[in-house]
Design a protein around this motif. Structure first.
Motif, PDB file in Angstrom:
ATOM      1  N   SER A 149       0.841  -1.196   0.000  1.00 44.30           N
ATOM      2  CA  SER A 149       0.000   0.000   0.000  1.00 44.30           C
ATOM      3  C   SER A 149       0.875   1.245   0.000  1.00 44.30           C
ATOM      4  O   SER A 149       2.077   1.170   0.281  1.00 44.30           O
ATOM      5  CB  SER A 149      -0.907  -0.019   1.215  1.00 44.30           C
ATOM      6  N   CYS A 150       0.272   2.391  -0.355  1.00 43.27           N
ATOM      7  CA  CYS A 150       1.048   3.625  -0.397  1.00 43.27           C
ATOM      8  C   CYS A 150       1.223   4.210   0.981  1.00 43.27           C
ATOM      9  O   CYS A 150       1.762   5.288   1.132  1.00 43.27           O
ATOM     10  CB  CYS A 150       0.378   4.643  -1.283  1.00 43.27           C
ATOM     11  N   GLY A 162      -1.179   5.213   2.915  1.00 40.05           N
ATOM     12  CA  GLY A 162      -2.349   5.990   3.308  1.00 40.05           C
ATOM     13  C   GLY A 162      -3.309   5.134   4.119  1.00 40.05           C
ATOM     14  O   GLY A 162      -3.738   5.507   5.216  1.00 40.05           O
ATOM     15  N   CYS A 163      -3.628   3.948   3.594  1.00 38.61           N
ATOM     16  CA  CYS A 163      -4.565   3.078   4.279  1.00 38.61           C
ATOM     17  C   CYS A 163      -4.004   2.581   5.609  1.00 38.61           C
ATOM     18  O   CYS A 163      -4.760   2.338   6.546  1.00 38.61           O
ATOM     19  CB  CYS A 163      -4.903   1.887   3.404  1.00 38.61           C
ATOM     20  N   SER A 186      -9.182   0.929  -1.742  1.00 40.29           N
ATOM     21  CA  SER A 186      -9.471   0.644  -3.148  1.00 40.29           C
ATOM     22  C   SER A 186      -8.423  -0.284  -3.750  1.00 40.29           C
ATOM     23  O   SER A 186      -8.741  -1.160  -4.556  1.00 40.29           O
ATOM     24  CB  SER A 186      -9.490   1.938  -3.949  1.00 40.29           C
ATOM     25  N   CYS A 187      -7.157  -0.095  -3.367  1.00 43.74           N
ATOM     26  CA  CYS A 187      -6.099  -0.935  -3.920  1.00 43.74           C
ATOM     27  C   CYS A 187      -6.336  -2.385  -3.549  1.00 43.74           C
ATOM     28  O   CYS A 187      -6.228  -3.280  -4.375  1.00 43.74           O
ATOM     29  CB  CYS A 187      -4.754  -0.514  -3.349  1.00 43.74           C
ATOM     30  N   VAL A 198      -5.223   2.574  -7.864  1.00 40.05           N
ATOM     31  CA  VAL A 198      -4.351   3.307  -8.768  1.00 40.05           C
ATOM     32  C   VAL A 198      -3.247   2.419  -9.332  1.00 40.05           C
ATOM     33  O   VAL A 198      -2.580   2.797 -10.280  1.00 40.05           O
ATOM     34  CB  VAL A 198      -3.710   4.521  -8.076  1.00 40.05           C
ATOM     35  N   PHE A 199      -3.046   1.241  -8.752  1.00 35.18           N
ATOM     36  CA  PHE A 199      -1.998   0.351  -9.245  1.00 35.18           C
ATOM     37  C   PHE A 199      -2.533  -0.653 -10.261  1.00 35.18           C
ATOM     38  O   PHE A 199      -1.840  -1.595 -10.608  1.00 35.18           O
ATOM     39  CB  PHE A 199      -1.363  -0.415  -8.086  1.00 35.18           C
ATOM     40  N   GLY A 225     -12.495   3.093  -0.365  1.00 36.91           N
ATOM     41  CA  GLY A 225     -11.984   4.401   0.039  1.00 36.91           C
ATOM     42  C   GLY A 225     -10.519   4.501  -0.307  1.00 36.91           C
ATOM     43  O   GLY A 225      -9.797   3.511  -0.295  1.00 36.91           O
ATOM     44  N   CYS A 226     -10.098   5.698  -0.677  1.00 34.76           N
ATOM     45  CA  CYS A 226      -8.688   5.907  -1.006  1.00 34.76           C
ATOM     46  C   CYS A 226      -8.232   7.190  -0.358  1.00 34.76           C
ATOM     47  O   CYS A 226      -8.385   8.230  -0.934  1.00 34.76           O
ATOM     48  CB  CYS A 226      -8.471   5.967  -2.519  1.00 34.76           C
ATOM     49  N   PRO A 227      -7.699   7.162   0.852  1.00 38.71           N
ATOM     50  CA  PRO A 227      -7.621   5.996   1.724  1.00 38.71           C
ATOM     51  C   PRO A 227      -8.950   5.719   2.426  1.00 38.71           C
ATOM     52  O   PRO A 227      -9.840   6.558   2.399  1.00 38.71           O
ATOM     53  CB  PRO A 227      -6.564   6.413   2.745  1.00 38.71           C
TER      54      PRO A 227
HETATM   55  S1  SF4 Z   1      -6.338   2.801  -1.514  1.00 40.35           S
HETATM   56 FE1  SF4 Z   1      -5.384   4.803  -1.835  1.00 40.35          FE
HETATM   57  S2  SF4 Z   1      -4.556   5.295   0.184  1.00 40.35           S
HETATM   58 FE2  SF4 Z   1      -4.996   3.124   0.226  1.00 40.35          FE
HETATM   59  S3  SF4 Z   1      -3.091   2.130  -0.365  1.00 40.35           S
HETATM   60 FE3  SF4 Z   1      -4.263   2.426  -2.238  1.00 40.35          FE
HETATM   61  S4  SF4 Z   1      -3.566   4.391  -3.082  1.00 40.35           S
HETATM   62 FE4  SF4 Z   1      -2.924   4.299  -0.923  1.00 40.35          FE
END
Ligand code: SF4
Lengths: 330, 173
Positions: free
Chosen positions: B22-23, B25-26, B89-90, B96-97, B119-121
């Motif tokens: 994950s980035c 955020g989550c 969402s990831c 987004v990936f 949700g993102c995040p």
């Molecule tokens: S859903 Fe959004 S915030 Fe969560 S890991 Fe993916 S890109 Fe990051």
């Protein structure tokens, strides 16, 4: 008294009160008090009152894994041995009256010995889980054990020397009838409290668990009912340790003896109330310590115990010797 | 007795939080829900450090190829009965990936998922809602769809897709 009655009474002591059933209930209450207070000190709401019971029940109902590499027998026996080790000492600690149920001369040594068993069970269980984290945690448990046991024993020695007896009940009635001795034992009490905290592997002495680096140390491979038993062991140890400290340093069920005849029913009820108040107060202090302090590193921990607490415990023994020989307290 | 155990299970879900690429955020939001403001311990949720102690695996991120065997391993290490929450969402769809060369498109390509939290995040409220709904459902004699499908042996093969995302298994945002 006939043999059957005596046997029945002993079984009642062992299984119901003050043995297994009572300790089980009281340990869960103590865990709740501990977690709730901890949460309140962090400005959280905290768990509901039935939480420890729900945790225990859920763990019992879960799958209990034995890792392939683990030494099965030792791994499975460790939690049972640990629990048995902490359930027994309560029989030698006075609860509602001056005498513990199975008191005898020298039971202090038995109690101190039995209280070390859970640590050893944890060491054997953690080591034989053959998990790298578990083994590093085990080594730390062992290092820590040598740190806290000596100050704990020395601190418990002080009231025994003052009372001139090795019986927990004898010490409790000695301190209870001479409340002026309680401030004399202040240093020893503080040392014993810190050592008990380390025995329970709670913050700031939770190096063996160290979740950030060792993912709960020796307990890492335990799951299901074996984990439930280890958690229960910790809770019971907290209660029994608090009961022991209250008997040694705070005079156990006294001052109930001053209010009512200790042998009577009223005396027993008041004595039991005093026991609850004193043990919960000790649990309270341990929780506040857990909430306000940060974890020490292993070498800091050893130096705290050897450089500070052992000398303090020795000073306490000297103080007791001086007070005893000069007879300032009647 | 069965009722009592169901109550105990739904009253004491211990979570293991796993970052599968994950980035971050989550992850921050997941930890947020354990902090004083939301305090998941009210519901008996504790964050555990080892898969052996956990009941619910909270995965964030799309599962990188590096992370895939580890995720499988950690899932297998958890004792039964266990549940999986795909947080973000990831984790649900790749987010987004999506179509990235080094990532899967969501946790359910690797292990079966019981609850998707969008949700993102994700917001802590969404995660709490997801957990509560999941537990309500799993409390009813283990009626969560994954548990049903498991018993029919659909997920014996980890390559098999893990069910479709239906409305029933998506928490409110
Ligand atoms: S859903 Fe959004 S915030 Fe969560 S890991 Fe993916 S890109 Fe990051």
């Amino acid at each position: 008294m006939s043999l059957a009655v005596e046997l029945g009474q002993s079984l009642f002591y062992v299984l119901v009160f003050p043995g297994f059933a009572f300790l089980f209930g009281y340990a869960l209450v103590a865990e709740y008090a501990d977690r709730k207070l901890y949460a309140r000190l962090q400005n959280r709401v905290g768990p509901p009152a039935v939480q420890p019971f729900a945790d225990f029940l859920k763990l019992l109902s879960k799958e209990s894994i034995v890792p392939e590499d683990a030494e099965g027998t030792i791994f499975e026996a460790a939690p049972i041995v640990a629990l048995a080790g902490v359930l027994t000492p309560i029989l030698y600690v006075p609860i509602w009256s001056v005498e513990a149920v199975f008191a005898f001369q020298g039971d202090l040594i038995v109690v101190l010995f039995l209280l070390t068993i859970p640590s050893f069970a944890l060491i054997f269980g953690g080591w034989h889980s053959r998990n790298a984290f578990g083994q590093v945690g085990t080594v730390r448990t062992l290092t820590q054990l040598f740190g806290y046991e000596i100050p704990f024993f020395l601190a418990c020695l002080a009231p025994a020397v003052a009372a001139g007896t090795w019986s927990v009940s004898g010490i409790a009635s000695f301190v209870g009838t001479r409340p002026l001795y309680i401030p004399v034992f202040a240093i020893g009490f503080a040392v014993a409290l810190l050592s008990l905290q380390a025995k329970l592997e709670r913050i700031p002495f939770d190096v063996p668990e160290a979740e950030t680096e060792l993912v709960t140390g020796p307990l890492v491979e335990y799951s299901g009912r074996k984990l439930a038993l280890f958690r229960l062991t910790k809770d019971v140890e907290l209660v029994v340790g608090a009961a022991l400290l209250s008997a040694l340093f705070l005079g156990g069920p006294y001052p109930a003896g001053a209010i009512a005849d200790v042998g009577s029913t009223a005396g027993a009820v008041i004595g039991f109330g005093v026991f609850l108040v004193k043990t919960l107060a000790i649990v309270f202090v341990l929780t506040v310590l857990r909430a306000v302090l940060a974890r020490l590193r292993i070498e800091q921990l050893v130096s705290v115990f050897y450089l500070w607490l052992v000398p303090l415990a020795l000073i306490q023994l000297a103080v007791v010797g001086v007070v005893g020989t000069t007879e300032v307290i009647p | 007795m069965g009722k009592l155990l169901e109550w105990a299970r739904s009253a004491s879900p211990w979570i293991l939080h796993l970052n599968c690429g994950s980035c971050n955020g989550c992850d921050i939001e997941t930890l947020d829900s354990l902090m004083p403001r939301y305090d998941l311990e009210r519901f008996g949720v504790l964050k555990k450090d080892t898969p052996r102690h956990a009941d619910v695996l909270v995965c964030t991120g799309p599962v990188t190829r590096q992370m895939e065997p580890r995720l499988e391993r950690i899932y297998e290490q958890m004792p039964e009965p266990k549940l999986v929450v795909a947080a973000g969402s990831c984790a649900a769809s790749g987010g987004v990936f999506q179509d990235c060369y080094s990532c899967h498109d969501g946790v359910d390509e690797v292990i079966p998922v019981d609850m998707y939290v969008p949700g993102c995040p994700i917001s802590p409220e969404a995660l709490i809602d997801g957990l509560v709904r999941l537990l309500e459902e799993s409390g009813e004699g283990g009626k969560a769809s994954r548990l049903r499908e498991r018993s029919e042996g659909i997920f014996e093969d980890s390559d098999a897709p893990a069910g479709v995302i239906d409305d029933e298994h998506v928490a409110d945002t």
